[in-house]
Design an enzyme around this catalytic site. Structure first.
Site, PDB file in Angstrom:
ATOM      1  CG  ASP A 141      -2.051   0.987   1.117  1.00  0.00           C
ATOM      2  OD1 ASP A 141      -3.206   0.537   0.980  1.00  0.00           O
ATOM      3  OD2 ASP A 141      -1.790   2.206   1.167  1.00  0.00           O
ATOM      4  CB  ILE A 142       0.731   4.326  -2.058  1.00  0.00           C
ATOM      5  CG1 ILE A 142       1.789   5.265  -2.597  1.00  0.00           C
ATOM      6  CG2 ILE A 142      -0.535   5.071  -1.678  1.00  0.00           C
ATOM      7  CD1 ILE A 142       1.429   5.883  -3.946  1.00  0.00           C
TER       8      ILE A 142
ATOM      9  CG  ASN B 230     -12.568  -0.393   3.358  1.00  0.00           C
ATOM     10  OD1 ASN B 230     -12.941  -0.865   4.427  1.00  0.00           O
ATOM     11  ND2 ASN B 230     -11.409   0.247   3.227  1.00  0.00           N
TER      12      ASN B 230
ATOM     13  N   GLY C 235     -15.562   3.339   3.169  1.00  0.00           N
ATOM     14  CA  GLY C 235     -14.221   3.878   2.983  1.00  0.00           C
ATOM     15  C   GLY C 235     -13.521   3.407   1.726  1.00  0.00           C
ATOM     16  CD  GLN C 236     -14.615  -0.261  -3.214  1.00  0.00           C
ATOM     17  OE1 GLN C 236     -15.804  -0.457  -2.939  1.00  0.00           O
ATOM     18  NE2 GLN C 236     -13.993  -0.904  -4.186  1.00  0.00           N
ATOM     19  CB  SER C 237     -10.520   5.603  -1.786  1.00  0.00           C
ATOM     20  OG  SER C 237      -9.381   4.812  -1.530  1.00  0.00           O
TER      21      SER C 237
ATOM     22  CG  HIS D 264      -8.265  -2.785  -2.648  1.00  0.00           C
ATOM     23  ND1 HIS D 264      -9.154  -2.119  -3.458  1.00  0.00           N
ATOM     24  CD2 HIS D 264      -8.175  -2.064  -1.512  1.00  0.00           C
ATOM     25  CE1 HIS D 264      -9.573  -1.036  -2.841  1.00  0.00           C
ATOM     26  NE2 HIS D 264      -9.005  -0.976  -1.647  1.00  0.00           N
TER      27      HIS D 264
ATOM     28  CG  HIS E  49      -6.796  -2.650   2.942  1.00  0.00           C
ATOM     29  ND1 HIS E  49      -6.058  -1.505   2.777  1.00  0.00           N
ATOM     30  CD2 HIS E  49      -8.002  -2.408   2.352  1.00  0.00           C
ATOM     31  CE1 HIS E  49      -6.773  -0.601   2.116  1.00  0.00           C
ATOM     32  NE2 HIS E  49      -7.966  -1.129   1.852  1.00  0.00           N
TER      33      HIS E  49
HETATM   34  P1  DGP Z   1      -9.592   1.669  -0.036  1.00  0.00           P
HETATM   35  O1  DGP Z   1      -9.675   3.031   0.586  1.00  0.00           O
HETATM   36  O2  DGP Z   1     -10.072   0.541   0.851  1.00  0.00           O
HETATM   37  O3  DGP Z   1     -10.231   1.655  -1.399  1.00  0.00           O
HETATM   38  O4  DGP Z   1      -8.038   1.408  -0.218  1.00  0.00           O
HETATM   39  C1  DGP Z   1      -7.291   1.919  -1.279  1.00  0.00           C
HETATM   40  C2  DGP Z   1      -5.850   1.810  -0.898  1.00  0.00           C
HETATM   41  O5  DGP Z   1      -5.075   1.967  -2.066  1.00  0.00           O
HETATM   42  C3  DGP Z   1      -5.374   2.887   0.079  1.00  0.00           C
HETATM   43  O6  DGP Z   1      -4.980   2.261   1.314  1.00  0.00           O
HETATM   44  C4  DGP Z   1      -4.200   3.544  -0.598  1.00  0.00           C
HETATM   45  C5  DGP Z   1      -3.877   2.610  -1.736  1.00  0.00           C
HETATM   46  N1  DGP Z   1      -3.421   3.268  -2.934  1.00  0.00           N
HETATM   47  C6  DGP Z   1      -4.024   4.298  -3.575  1.00  0.00           C
HETATM   48  N2  DGP Z   1      -3.324   4.641  -4.661  1.00  0.00           N
HETATM   49  C7  DGP Z   1      -2.268   3.786  -4.721  1.00  0.00           C
HETATM   50  C8  DGP Z   1      -1.181   3.638  -5.636  1.00  0.00           C
HETATM   51  O7  DGP Z   1      -1.044   4.336  -6.637  1.00  0.00           O
HETATM   52  N3  DGP Z   1      -0.285   2.659  -5.338  1.00  0.00           N
HETATM   53  C9  DGP Z   1      -0.388   1.853  -4.238  1.00  0.00           C
HETATM   54  N4  DGP Z   1       0.555   0.938  -4.050  1.00  0.00           N
HETATM   55  N5  DGP Z   1      -1.404   1.966  -3.378  1.00  0.00           N
HETATM   56  C10 DGP Z   1      -2.322   2.930  -3.620  1.00  0.00           C
END
Ligand code: DGP
Length: 110
Positions: free
Chosen positions: A30-31, A83, A89-91, A96, A98
């Site tokens: 995760d970033i 999520n 909280g899904q973004s 995916h 976590h």
């Molecule tokens: P959610 O909010 O549950 O949809 O989680 C999305 C996750 O994705 C969040 O924890 C941050 C991660 N994320 C967003 N953009 C990127 C990216 O460009 N690269 C990576 N590795 N993770 C990302």
């Protein structure tokens, strides 16, 4: 899907720190990690969220999670979160999971 961030990561168009891949899933860090181990386990094929997960992918995704937990050294204790929808909280709207570990987890989550 052209406009899906995780489809673009899977296609190699956007870099990510990949830790695992198999026929059905890939996993990358995760970033914005929320634990010492915070890996996203993602199906290769586009699925919006767990609400649309087909039976054929359910088992393979769980197996991939188990494999990543072992590979990351957290098989003794880890948390899996997914999520569904903005309310939860899904973004990123590509399914995916976590996978979080490496520290003690509180309950309930926020
Ligand atoms: P959610 O909010 O549950 O949809 O989680 C999305 C996750 O994705 C969040 O924890 C941050 C991660 N994320 C967003 N953009 C990127 C990216 O460009 N690269 C990576 N590795 N993770 C990302």
């Amino acid at each position: 899907m052209d406009d899906c961030l995780f489809c673009r990561i899977i296609a190699g168009e956007i870099p990510a720190a990949k830790v695992y891949e198999d026929e059905h899933a890939i996993a990358f860090r995760d970033i914005d990690p929320k634990a010492p181990v915070h890996v996203l386990v993602v199906p290769r094929s586009h699925v919006d969220s767990i609400a649309d997960l087909p039976d054929t992918l359910a088992g393979p995704m769980l197996r991939a999670i188990q494999a990543v937990a072992a590979r990351e050294g957290v098989a003794e204790g880890f948390r899996v979160v997914t999520n569904h929808g903005p309310e939860a909280g899904q973004s990123v709207f590509h399914l995916h999971f976590h996978l979080l570990g490496g520290r003690r987890m509180a309950w309930p989550p926020g």
